[in-house]
Motif scaffolding. Structure first.
Motif, short mmCIF file in Angstrom:
data_model
loop_
_atom_site.label_atom_id
_atom_site.label_comp_id
_atom_site.label_asym_id
_atom_site.label_seq_id
_atom_site.Cartn_x
_atom_site.Cartn_y
_atom_site.Cartn_z
N GLU A 63 -89.57 -51.70 99.14
CA GLU A 63 -90.25 -51.83 97.86
C GLU A 63 -89.41 -52.57 96.82
O GLU A 63 -89.90 -52.96 95.76
N SER A 86 -80.09 -48.29 105.34
CA SER A 86 -78.78 -47.66 105.21
C SER A 86 -78.61 -46.50 106.20
O SER A 86 -79.58 -45.93 106.67
N LEU A 107 -78.74 -50.03 111.26
CA LEU A 107 -78.09 -49.57 110.03
C LEU A 107 -76.96 -50.52 109.62
O LEU A 107 -76.88 -51.63 110.12
N GLU A 155 -69.89 -49.32 102.29
CA GLU A 155 -70.25 -50.70 102.59
C GLU A 155 -70.43 -51.44 101.26
O GLU A 155 -71.09 -50.92 100.36
P1 NAD Z 1 -82.37 -48.30 102.32
O1 NAD Z 1 -81.94 -47.39 103.39
O2 NAD Z 1 -82.13 -47.90 100.91
O3 NAD Z 1 -83.92 -48.62 102.43
C1 NAD Z 1 -84.56 -49.01 103.62
C2 NAD Z 1 -85.97 -48.48 103.65
O4 NAD Z 1 -85.95 -47.07 103.57
C3 NAD Z 1 -86.86 -48.98 102.52
O5 NAD Z 1 -88.09 -49.40 103.08
C4 NAD Z 1 -87.06 -47.76 101.64
O6 NAD Z 1 -88.37 -47.66 101.09
C5 NAD Z 1 -86.85 -46.58 102.59
N1 NAD Z 1 -86.23 -45.43 101.91
C6 NAD Z 1 -85.28 -45.45 100.94
N2 NAD Z 1 -84.93 -44.19 100.59
C7 NAD Z 1 -85.70 -43.36 101.35
C8 NAD Z 1 -85.82 -41.93 101.46
N3 NAD Z 1 -85.10 -41.10 100.70
N4 NAD Z 1 -86.71 -41.44 102.35
C9 NAD Z 1 -87.45 -42.26 103.13
N5 NAD Z 1 -87.38 -43.62 103.05
C10 NAD Z 1 -86.53 -44.16 102.18
O7 NAD Z 1 -81.65 -49.70 102.66
P2 NAD Z 1 -81.71 -51.04 101.87
O8 NAD Z 1 -81.03 -50.85 100.54
O9 NAD Z 1 -83.07 -51.62 101.89
O10 NAD Z 1 -80.78 -51.97 102.79
C11 NAD Z 1 -79.41 -51.94 102.72
C12 NAD Z 1 -78.80 -51.26 103.94
O11 NAD Z 1 -79.45 -51.67 105.11
C13 NAD Z 1 -77.34 -51.64 104.14
O12 NAD Z 1 -76.63 -50.51 104.57
C14 NAD Z 1 -77.39 -52.66 105.25
O13 NAD Z 1 -76.21 -52.79 106.00
C15 NAD Z 1 -78.50 -52.14 106.07
N6 NAD Z 1 -79.10 -53.21 106.84
C16 NAD Z 1 -79.00 -53.20 108.19
C17 NAD Z 1 -79.54 -54.23 108.95
C18 NAD Z 1 -79.44 -54.28 110.43
O14 NAD Z 1 -80.11 -55.11 111.02
N7 NAD Z 1 -78.67 -53.43 111.08
C19 NAD Z 1 -80.20 -55.27 108.29
C20 NAD Z 1 -80.29 -55.24 106.92
C21 NAD Z 1 -79.76 -54.21 106.19
#
Ligand code: NAD
Length: 453
Positions: A138, A186, A208, A329
């Motif tokens: 979002e 994350s 992640l 990170e």
């Molecule tokens: P995030 O975990 O904050 O969000 C990812 C998704 O989870 C979003 O769609 C969000 O709506 C949902 N979300 C957030 N909080 C939630 C909750 N409490 N309950 C349920 N759903 C929830 O991650 P981000 O900020 O979008 O991305 C950054 C992280 O992602 C970094 O740690 C990065 O390293 C990792 N990442 C990993 C890859 C990979 O391919 N391994 C790729 C990109 C990013």
């Protein structure tokens, strides 16, 4: 949400998605939809965090086009029934493995490469014959809306649809029963997804993050190494899951490394408000990153602009594991530099932290190469390179330990969304009585011979 899932389950149960031509047609539709909407997709991502058209093509759309091309070409091979040998014990049976789709899948995307991280798992899910619900991140509101619009205009929601929304909507989705969940984000949220999946014993892939190291040895090609390192670190303003998070440099070349890195940042024109330089996604992340900047440790950069949410590419020196920048990170344009004296010391430092998503090694020494590959566990990585391993679809992409579980891209993606159904197929014209009751010493003797594996 229940209605959407029920519609998808009903559609899946018609077995339409099991037809390879159906899957190839859907992939073609996705490709056309992306191609026809490139301008819309570019405008949205630019408005969200100033991503340039060049970066949007090279780091998002081109990888999706590649995935679709590869999937359409290879699907017949990947989806083929595989015959395997049976052995004398079951003579005259035949044995085979049938790849079958899992069913209704949920894909939850991250924001940093919004198109690639949403659509790449979708391509794999469609190729494997599933129906899919996508929940994009979002945070980039315009890209989420653009994806929702494109999918709505081109796909039957009973096959593929987008659910927009934030944490609340994601949590509601996580309560539903899916046949597969694929999450990118994350480690913290990854644990929430894993717990929710356990309720329904849903298989999960978790993509992640973590702190990915780059190790620079004294006998590397410094100029090229730094060039590739700087590019991989500051691409997307450091908001890349596989960006080198921190650098371990051999003490004897620290000075040259720092000077060369500064020179390289300047020559690649990573400057404020230019077309190659992205904003930090939101104020929370901007604030989180600025707190990591310790004035006395800044070797280069350190300037910030709260209005444009930009942070200058920054090199920090004399960093220790106790510094804030090493506590989590980074996910931003800050490069901490730590020195080491022996390769064992560098390896021990990396191994004292959770297993990283990536690891990069810059060296000409084949013995160091062997040692690092043997002694450090990481998701994937590169030698004398950063980030580019993601562009080879023959390399499964994913983490290990805290950086994730499962992988995708190319055939690995197909396998991730597939169940391999094992079948033994036996005719009835022969049915030796040896295994049936009543047992006898003679039969045991025969069984011992047949069952000697
Ligand atoms: P995030 O975990 O904050 O969000 C990812 C998704 O989870 C979003 O769609 C969000 O709506 C949902 N979300 C957030 N909080 C939630 C909750 N409490 N309950 C349920 N759903 C929830 O991650 P981000 O900020 O979008 O991305 C950054 C992280 O992602 C970094 O740690 C990065 O390293 C990792 N990442 C990993 C890859 C990979 O391919 N391994 C790729 C990109 C990013």
């Amino acid at each position: 949400m229940k209605e959407i899932i029920t519609a998808q389950r009903n559609f899946f149960n018609t077995h339409a998605t099991k037809n390879i031509h159906f899957r190839r047609a859907q992939l073609k539709t996705l490709q056309k939809a992306l191609e026809q909407n490139e301008a819309l997709l570019h405008e949205a991502i630019y408005n969200d965090f100033k991503k340039s058209e060049f970066d949007n093509y090279t780091t998002e759309l081109s990888l999706l086009y590649r995935d679709i091309k590869e999937a359409r070409k290879m699907i017949f091979k990947w989806a083929r029934k595989e015959n395997v040998s049976t052995g004398i014990l079951n003579f005259p049976a035949s044995s085979y493995i049938i790849p079958e789709p899992l069913g209704v899948c949920l894909v939850i995307g991250a924001w940093n490469y919004p198109y690639q991280l949403s659509f790449a798992p979708i391509i794999a899910a469609i190729t494997a014959g599933n129906t899919v619900i996508l929940k994009p991140s979002e945070l980039p509101t315009n890209t989420a809306a653009a994806m929702a619009k494109i999918v709505k205009e081109n796909f039957d929601p009973a096959f593929f649809t987008v659910v927009e929304g934030g944490v609340e909507e994601t949590q509601e989705l996580l309560k539903q029963k899916f046949d597969k969940m694929f999450f990118t984000g994350s480690t913290k949220v990854g644990k929430i997804v894993y717990k929710a999946a356990a309720e329904n014993l849903t298989p999960v892939t978790l993509e992640l993050g973590g702190k990915s190291p780059a190790i620079v040895t004294e006998n590397c090609n410094l100029k090229i190494s730094v060039k590739r390192l700087v590019w991989g670190k500051f691409l997307n303003s450091g908001q890349t899951c596989i960006a080198p998070d921190y650098v371990l440099v051999h003490k004897s070349i620290e000075k040259q490394f720092l000077e060369q890195t500064k020179k390289e940042i300047e020559s690649q024109h990573f400057a404020f408000e230019n077309d190659n330089y992205l904003q930090i996604i939101n104020s929370n992340n901007f604030e989180r990153l600025t707190k990591m900047l310790v004035k006395e440790k800044i070797y280069y950069g350190g300037e910030t602009n709260v209005e444009t949410r930009c942070i200058q590419p920054t090199i920090m020196q004399n960093v220790t594991l106790e510094d804030a920048v090493m506590q989590e990170e980074i996910f931003g344009p800050i490069l901490p530099v730590i020195t080491y004296e022996t390769i064992e010391e560098a390896i021990a430092l990396v191994n004292s932290l959770p297993k990283p998503l990536s690891c990069y090694l810059f060296t000409k020494s084949s013995s160091i190469k062997k040692k690092v590959l043997k002694e450090i566990s990481f998701g994937g990585g590169a030698i004398n390179e950063t980030v580019m391993h993601i562009t080879n679809e023959n390399l499964p992409f994913g983490g290990v330990g805290h950086s994730g579980m499962g992988n995708y891209h190319g055939e690995a993606g197909f396998k991730t969304f597939t169940h391999y159904k094992s079948v033994m197929d036996k005719p009835t014209w022969l049915d030796p009585s040896i295994r049936y009751y009543p047992h006898s010493p003679f039969r045991l003797k025969l069984m011992r011979r047949f069952m000697k594996f």
